[in-house]
Scaffold this motif. Structure first.
Motif, PDB file in Angstrom:
ATOM      1  N   GLY A  14       1.008  -1.080  -0.407  1.00  0.00           N
ATOM      2  CA  GLY A  14      -0.667   0.347   0.022  1.00  0.00           C
ATOM      3  C   GLY A  14       0.737   1.163   0.598  1.00  0.00           C
ATOM      4  N   TYR A  15       2.231   1.396   0.790  1.00  0.00           N
ATOM      5  CA  TYR A  15       3.066   1.904   0.541  1.00  0.00           C
ATOM      6  C   TYR A  15       3.791   2.317  -0.278  1.00  0.00           C
ATOM      7  CZ  TYR A  15       2.123   3.334   5.395  1.00  0.00           C
ATOM      8  OH  TYR A  15       0.928   3.334   6.802  1.00  0.00           O
ATOM      9  N   LEU A  21       3.358   5.849  -7.375  1.00  0.00           N
ATOM     10  CA  LEU A  21       2.378   6.663  -8.273  1.00  0.00           C
ATOM     11  C   LEU A  21       2.158   8.365  -8.192  1.00  0.00           C
ATOM     12  CD1 LEU A  21      -1.285   5.046  -7.070  1.00  0.00           C
ATOM     13  CD2 LEU A  21      -0.198   5.622  -9.152  1.00  0.00           C
ATOM     14  N   ASP A  22       2.934   8.692  -7.093  1.00  0.00           N
ATOM     15  CA  ASP A  22       4.206   9.994  -6.494  1.00  0.00           C
ATOM     16  C   ASP A  22       5.136  10.735  -7.690  1.00  0.00           C
ATOM     17  OD1 ASP A  22       1.891  10.238  -4.460  1.00  0.00           O
ATOM     18  OD2 ASP A  22       3.458   9.711  -2.900  1.00  0.00           O
ATOM     19  N   ALA A  23       5.365   9.839  -7.599  1.00  0.00           N
ATOM     20  CA  ALA A  23       6.759   9.434  -8.701  1.00  0.00           C
ATOM     21  C   ALA A  23       6.410   8.967  -9.932  1.00  0.00           C
ATOM     22  CB  ALA A  23       7.865   8.258  -8.063  1.00  0.00           C
ATOM     23  N   GLY A  24       5.580   9.402 -10.132  1.00  0.00           N
ATOM     24  CA  GLY A  24       5.040   9.222 -11.477  1.00  0.00           C
ATOM     25  C   GLY A  24       4.574   8.325 -12.482  1.00  0.00           C
ATOM     26  N   HIS A  25       4.966   6.952 -11.937  1.00  0.00           N
ATOM     27  CA  HIS A  25       4.365   6.564 -12.445  1.00  0.00           C
ATOM     28  C   HIS A  25       3.238   5.995 -12.931  1.00  0.00           C
ATOM     29  CE1 HIS A  25       8.627   5.547 -11.995  1.00  0.00           C
ATOM     30  NE2 HIS A  25       8.774   5.843 -10.866  1.00  0.00           N
ATOM     31  N   GLU A  26       3.148   4.404 -13.919  1.00  0.00           N
ATOM     32  CA  GLU A  26       1.629   4.051 -13.470  1.00  0.00           C
ATOM     33  C   GLU A  26       2.100   2.793 -13.085  1.00  0.00           C
ATOM     34  OE1 GLU A  26      -1.464   2.751 -17.616  1.00  0.00           O
ATOM     35  OE2 GLU A  26       0.448   4.118 -18.267  1.00  0.00           O
ATOM     36  N   SER A  42      -6.346   4.599  -0.302  1.00  0.00           N
ATOM     37  CA  SER A  42      -6.588   6.235  -1.173  1.00  0.00           C
ATOM     38  C   SER A  42      -6.792   6.583  -2.539  1.00  0.00           C
ATOM     39  CB  SER A  42      -5.927   7.405  -0.326  1.00  0.00           C
ATOM     40  OG  SER A  42      -4.246   6.697  -0.868  1.00  0.00           O
ATOM     41  N   TYR A  43      -5.848   5.902  -2.659  1.00  0.00           N
ATOM     42  CA  TYR A  43      -5.334   5.917  -4.990  1.00  0.00           C
ATOM     43  C   TYR A  43      -6.460   5.044  -5.987  1.00  0.00           C
ATOM     44  CZ  TYR A  43      -2.854   1.525  -2.868  1.00  0.00           C
ATOM     45  OH  TYR A  43      -2.518   0.398  -2.636  1.00  0.00           O
ATOM     46  N   ASP A  44      -7.158   4.307  -4.796  1.00  0.00           N
ATOM     47  CA  ASP A  44      -8.108   3.600  -6.068  1.00  0.00           C
ATOM     48  C   ASP A  44      -8.753   4.553  -6.919  1.00  0.00           C
ATOM     49  OD1 ASP A  44      -7.901   1.109  -4.491  1.00  0.00           O
ATOM     50  OD2 ASP A  44      -9.411   1.581  -3.559  1.00  0.00           O
ATOM     51  N   ASN A  46      -7.142   7.246  -8.478  1.00  0.00           N
ATOM     52  CA  ASN A  46      -6.303   7.420  -9.390  1.00  0.00           C
ATOM     53  C   ASN A  46      -6.309   7.158 -10.533  1.00  0.00           C
ATOM     54  OD1 ASN A  46      -3.320   8.351 -10.772  1.00  0.00           O
ATOM     55  ND2 ASN A  46      -3.314   9.018  -8.467  1.00  0.00           N
ATOM     56  N   PRO A  47      -6.250   8.019 -11.672  1.00  0.00           N
ATOM     57  CA  PRO A  47      -6.445   7.143 -12.976  1.00  0.00           C
ATOM     58  C   PRO A  47      -4.931   6.911 -13.473  1.00  0.00           C
ATOM     59  CG  PRO A  47      -5.766   9.909 -12.616  1.00  0.00           C
ATOM     60  CD  PRO A  47      -6.281   9.374 -11.741  1.00  0.00           C
ATOM     61  N   ARG A  48      -4.166   6.977 -13.055  1.00  0.00           N
ATOM     62  CA  ARG A  48      -2.860   6.029 -13.246  1.00  0.00           C
ATOM     63  C   ARG A  48      -2.695   4.725 -12.415  1.00  0.00           C
ATOM     64  NH1 ARG A  48       1.048   8.385 -11.167  1.00  0.00           N
ATOM     65  NH2 ARG A  48       0.317  10.164 -10.517  1.00  0.00           N
ATOM     66  N   TYR A  49      -3.629   4.106 -11.990  1.00  0.00           N
ATOM     67  CA  TYR A  49      -3.578   2.969 -11.525  1.00  0.00           C
ATOM     68  C   TYR A  49      -4.794   2.299 -11.233  1.00  0.00           C
ATOM     69  CZ  TYR A  49      -3.790  -0.406  -7.410  1.00  0.00           C
ATOM     70  OH  TYR A  49      -4.100  -1.504  -6.417  1.00  0.00           O
ATOM     71  N   THR A  50      -4.009   1.214 -11.824  1.00  0.00           N
ATOM     72  CA  THR A  50      -5.253  -0.195 -12.310  1.00  0.00           C
ATOM     73  C   THR A  50      -5.129  -1.310 -11.077  1.00  0.00           C
ATOM     74  OG1 THR A  50      -5.113   0.336 -15.095  1.00  0.00           O
ATOM     75  CG2 THR A  50      -6.182  -1.758 -14.199  1.00  0.00           C
ATOM     76  N   PHE A  51      -5.912  -1.711 -10.922  1.00  0.00           N
ATOM     77  CA  PHE A  51      -6.226  -3.114 -10.122  1.00  0.00           C
ATOM     78  C   PHE A  51      -7.087  -4.058 -10.852  1.00  0.00           C
ATOM     79  CE2 PHE A  51      -7.995  -5.622  -6.529  1.00  0.00           C
ATOM     80  CZ  PHE A  51      -6.731  -6.040  -6.083  1.00  0.00           C
ATOM     81  N   VAL A  52      -6.318  -5.226 -10.520  1.00  0.00           N
ATOM     82  CA  VAL A  52      -6.522  -6.574 -11.010  1.00  0.00           C
ATOM     83  C   VAL A  52      -6.741  -7.727  -9.911  1.00  0.00           C
ATOM     84  CG1 VAL A  52      -6.640  -9.253 -12.664  1.00  0.00           C
ATOM     85  CG2 VAL A  52      -5.690  -6.197 -13.664  1.00  0.00           C
ATOM     86  N   GLU A  53      -8.343  -8.423  -8.804  1.00  0.00           N
ATOM     87  CA  GLU A  53      -7.867  -9.322  -8.573  1.00  0.00           C
ATOM     88  C   GLU A  53      -7.633 -10.709  -9.231  1.00  0.00           C
ATOM     89  OE1 GLU A  53     -11.322 -11.348  -5.143  1.00  0.00           O
ATOM     90  OE2 GLU A  53     -12.245  -9.289  -6.321  1.00  0.00           O
ATOM     91  N   GLY A  54      -6.803 -11.241  -8.347  1.00  0.00           N
ATOM     92  CA  GLY A  54      -6.714 -12.601  -9.213  1.00  0.00           C
ATOM     93  C   GLY A  54      -5.338 -13.188  -8.677  1.00  0.00           C
TER      94      GLY A  54
END
Length: 77
Positions: A14-15, A21-26, A42-44, A46-54
């Protein structure tokens, strides 16, 4: 850079995800919620974050996700 983080729903990752993300990465997060269950981050949204359940043990899924990433980080249990 696009980075895959396995174990993304865990405490430490999580950290890590937030720092990336703060460093500008996707970031693409992968987790099966086996340890901590569903927890809103908190970042769920964020447009640069994608989550995949698996599960990271699913080699077909992992290969598919990695094909779209520049780097991967795996949390060890």
């Amino acid at each position: 850079m696009k980075i895959l983080v396995t174990g993304a729903a865990g405490f430490i990752c999580g950290y890590l995800v937030q720092e990336l993300l703060d460093a500008g990465h996707e970031v693409m997060g992968l987790d099966n919620f086996s340890k901590y269950g569903h927890a809103e981050k908190s970042y769920d949204s964020n447009p640069r974050y994608t989550f995949v359940e698996g599960d990271a043990k699913n080699s077909v899924l992992l290969k598919e996700l990695l094909s779209d990433c520049d780097q991967s980080l795996q949390q060890r249990q």
